[in-house]
Design a protein around this motif. Structure first.
Motif: not given
Length: 297
Positions: A180-182, A291-297
């Motif tokens: 889902r993140r990708k 983008i950073k929030e999604v990668k590390h969320g």
């Protein structure tokens, strides 16, 4: 303190009544009838004293039952005491009412407040393509023999689908969050690339016509639509003041005020493209942050 507030409200009310009596916006559809989904032009004009500041509605206004397409704004004409503004809007309607009415507003700015003044109501008629419905329907029977083939093995199909679903569900629970993140990152990247290309083309057009208010408004709406996606806020319905209040005053105050003056006040800026380049830089920073929030969320 209460008396001061009441006096201020009274003065504002008296100013609103006096304003509505002194100017009368005029709105009219440029044809009498339309079909569902057909475009129709609507003319809006107003004459007002030179020392007043009048704003026409834009794409964020609710023109129900009509859908907004675009607006052509004409240069202000003046004489010794009054100014005259006019614009032609393009609408369409997907409603089925036989008579569809519109009473467009204009806004008279008074310091930090504004007064809404409605134009005269005008209407268009809906052209009906089907005017008479038949009392009954006639069916044609077809009793010819149709051969049916039963060669397909459905039990094997169901077994295969069952195995596939088990594997799919297993992968979902094991790799679901990563997948889902990708997918989300991919969609965000494609959306930004599409916006960036369209916005860059808009900046090029603005460089060729720095004072074109209609073009400037169209590019600003493009920016608002993209910001609405990544910030999950109704940017297309926000005014510039409302955008600044949600937390971007430091980065956008000067830029949005300059753009608003060009759109609503016909105050040109020979380097208007630089304001949109600043919006472009700001949008890139917000995109990278998301983008950073999604990668590390």
């Amino acid at each position: 303190m209460g008396k001061s507030i009441s006096f201020g409200i009274l003065i504002s009310f008296i100013f609103s009544i006096a304003s509505a009596q002194e100017i009368s916006p005029y709105g009219k559809f440029l044809k009498d009838s339309i079909m569902v989904g057909e475009e129709v032009q609507y003319s809006l004009s107003v004459k007002y004293p030179l020392d007043w500041y009048v704003v026409f509605p834009d794409s964020t206004n609710n023109f129900g039952p009509f859908e907004y397409y675009n607006k052509t704004f004409f240069p202000t004409r003046t004489d010794s005491t009054h100014a005259f503004d006019s614009a032609v809007y393009t609408f369409s309607s997907f409603e089925v009412d036989l008579v569809q009415r519109l009473q467009a507003p204009i806004y008279l700015l008074n310091g930090k407040d504004s007064t809404t003044i409605l134009a005269n109501p005008d209407s268009v008629f809906l052209k009906e393509l089907v005017t008479v419905m038949p009392d009954s329907l006639q069916f044609i029977e077809n009793v010819d023999y149709q051969e049916v083939h039963y060669a397909f093995n459905y039990p094997y199909l169901m077994i295969g689908l069952g195995v596939f679903l088990v594997l799919l569900i297993g992968n979902y629970f094991i790799f679901g969050n990563t997948i889902r993140r990708k997918i989300k990152l991919y969609r965000m990247r494609k959306a930004y690339e599409k916006f960036s290309l369209e916005f860059e083309r808009g900046i090029i057009k603005i460089k060729q016509s720095e004072t074109n208010a209609q073009l400037i408004e169209e590019i600003l709406v493009t920016w608002k639509k993209y910001m609405e996606k990544i910030e999950d806020r109704p940017f297309t319905k926000y005014t510039s003041k409302e955008i600044l209040r949600v937390g971007f005053e430091k980065e956008l105050k000067t830029v949005l005020q300059t753009i608003d003056r060009s759109i609503y006040g016909a105050i040109g800026d020979e380097e208007m493209h630089k304001n949109f380049e600043a919006l472009e830089d700001f949008t890139l920073e917000r995109y990278q942050t998301k983008i950073k929030e999604v990668k590390h969320g």
